[in-house]
Scaffold this motif. Sequence first.
Motif, PDB file in Angstrom:
ATOM      1  N   GLU A  70       0.846  -1.209   0.000  1.00  0.00           N
ATOM      2  CA  GLU A  70       0.000   0.000   0.000  1.00  0.00           C
ATOM      3  C   GLU A  70       0.880   1.257   0.000  1.00  0.00           C
ATOM      4  OE1 GLU A  70      -3.725   0.354   0.739  1.00  0.00           O
ATOM      5  OE2 GLU A  70      -3.545  -1.530  -0.356  1.00  0.00           O
ATOM      6  N   TYR A 104       0.834   4.288  -2.694  1.00  0.00           N
ATOM      7  CA  TYR A 104       0.655   5.706  -2.374  1.00  0.00           C
ATOM      8  C   TYR A 104       1.820   6.536  -2.884  1.00  0.00           C
ATOM      9  CZ  TYR A 104      -3.424   5.025   0.613  1.00  0.00           C
ATOM     10  OH  TYR A 104      -4.674   4.750   1.081  1.00  0.00           O
ATOM     11  N   GLN A 136      -1.795  14.146   2.125  1.00  0.00           N
ATOM     12  CA  GLN A 136      -2.205  12.820   2.582  1.00  0.00           C
ATOM     13  C   GLN A 136      -3.681  12.559   2.237  1.00  0.00           C
ATOM     14  OE1 GLN A 136      -3.232  10.913   6.831  1.00  0.00           O
ATOM     15  NE2 GLN A 136      -1.117  11.574   6.732  1.00  0.00           N
ATOM     16  N   ARG A 162      -5.060   9.874  -0.607  1.00  0.00           N
ATOM     17  CA  ARG A 162      -5.907   8.804  -0.077  1.00  0.00           C
ATOM     18  C   ARG A 162      -7.275   8.805  -0.772  1.00  0.00           C
ATOM     19  NH1 ARG A 162      -7.366   8.313   6.303  1.00  0.00           N
ATOM     20  NH2 ARG A 162      -8.892   6.664   6.033  1.00  0.00           N
ATOM     21  N   LYS A 182      -7.015   7.483  -4.300  1.00  0.00           N
ATOM     22  CA  LYS A 182      -6.887   6.031  -4.395  1.00  0.00           C
ATOM     23  C   LYS A 182      -8.208   5.341  -4.080  1.00  0.00           C
ATOM     24  CE  LYS A 182      -3.835   2.273  -2.904  1.00  0.00           C
ATOM     25  NZ  LYS A 182      -4.618   1.428  -2.016  1.00  0.00           N
ATOM     26  N   VAL A 197       0.255   7.959   5.367  1.00  0.00           N
ATOM     27  CA  VAL A 197      -1.135   7.661   4.971  1.00  0.00           C
ATOM     28  C   VAL A 197      -1.542   6.307   5.551  1.00  0.00           C
ATOM     29  CG1 VAL A 197      -2.796   7.492   3.081  1.00  0.00           C
ATOM     30  CG2 VAL A 197      -0.705   8.790   2.751  1.00  0.00           C
ATOM     31  N   GLU A 252      -4.403   5.387   8.379  1.00  0.00           N
ATOM     32  CA  GLU A 252      -5.479   4.418   8.113  1.00  0.00           C
ATOM     33  C   GLU A 252      -5.500   3.340   9.194  1.00  0.00           C
ATOM     34  OE1 GLU A 252      -6.439   3.736   3.581  1.00  0.00           O
ATOM     35  OE2 GLU A 252      -4.288   3.619   3.890  1.00  0.00           O
TER      36      GLU A 252
END
Lengths: 265, 187
Positions: free
Chosen positions: A63, A67, B54, B58, B61, B112, B116
Amino acid sequence: MSLDDDILIDNYLRGQLSDQEIVAFELKLKSDDEFRKNVELERALWVSQNESDWSFANPNNEEVKAYKKLLEEPGIQSLKKSLGQINTTLKKDSKSTVKNWVYYMVAASIAIFFCLNIFFNQNSSNQELVDDFLSASDLPSFTSRGASETEDLILAQEFFEKENFKDALDIFIPILDSGIKDASVYLYTGISQMKLKQYGKAETTFDALIASDLLDAQKGYWYKALLYLQQDHIDDCKTILSHIVSQSLYNHTEAKALLKVLNDD
Amino acid sequence: MKDPNYFLEGLVSNNENVVREIYKGSFYKVLSFISRNKGSRPDAEDVFQNALLQLAVRYKKNKFEINSNFEAYLLVVCKNLWRRELNKSKSLVTNDKVIELKNDNEDIALSVLEQERWELFNEYIAQLSENCLKIMTLFFKRISYAEMVKRFGYNSETVARQRVFKCKSKLKDMIKNDTRFKSLLEL
């Protein structure tokens, strides 16, 4: 997982294992995959929930890689650029001086209105008196300064004028804490604290102004008097007002009038 | 209160007016927080910009939902970023090797995922029963079992440990059953 394992992990996280126990613990980590997974999750939870710690991610996580790739895309890169620009311009923006004139004219007329109102309306409550005097205050406007660093102050003043004292304090207090000595900042801060009923803090602010070597330090006495009045500490208020009158300090005429009102009550 | 999506969409589309609105509405709260916590204005500026990046990346995505108001949420993200920054200096050891942290895209990408994960954990902590929540709060504050015995009037430390064990197992089960878990914590 057994309670025994749990106790072991717990002691490990709390740093309560002996050197010998740590060796055994690490061996178990290598040989027992289920145990290792449990330790990883427990450790992540443990550090993520404590203010003095943080749970850092692993750069090899898929992940994270995804990113990172997205961050390199042109869209996000241009946002990054815009953020930098907006941050810079926000510091530099300066406002039209026309607003100052309007502000001063309005302030002056309000001041005259309230002074008349105060002296003709002898039955005002202390709260009303404080509000009237505060409304009549000729607090200086930061908009007249024009220097780039005053952008923060202008915004804080806007919050103050909209009676959003909490947001105003969020700006004024860091400025004071950063060591900037400015009588107006002290006054706006103290009055905001007063409006939010943070009387102890307001008193500290006005005392700091009085103790400063600023030209306007004496204004601190007047606002401290209003602060006492607001809290119905009439004797303290009168003591300060008498001091203002005897030393001919800032607003001594108003102080004399206010003393008369208080003595007549 | 404006829909949080309005701000998220504005960020992703690099809408200058929306970004300015965000700055005006939130920057000073962040500055205030950071300056009360060992930071300076440049720190606050960095944290604020990284928080917005951030959120943008996020949202780009995966269009996530913010269940509170945008300003409150942004403040939490900034507080976590600052907490992260303050804890960076500690040597970071994961999988037996020290992670070198860089102040670039990789750093933001890491943050990020960490945010999460933090949200995932907190989501399930909030779902614990009232009793479990009470004892787990003390556990996470690193309070000793002896102290827990005192506060809750348990008979012994063993009882306190058993209570924590039970609540923590429940919490871990809930987290492990979440579909996001695998990608957020590689075990």
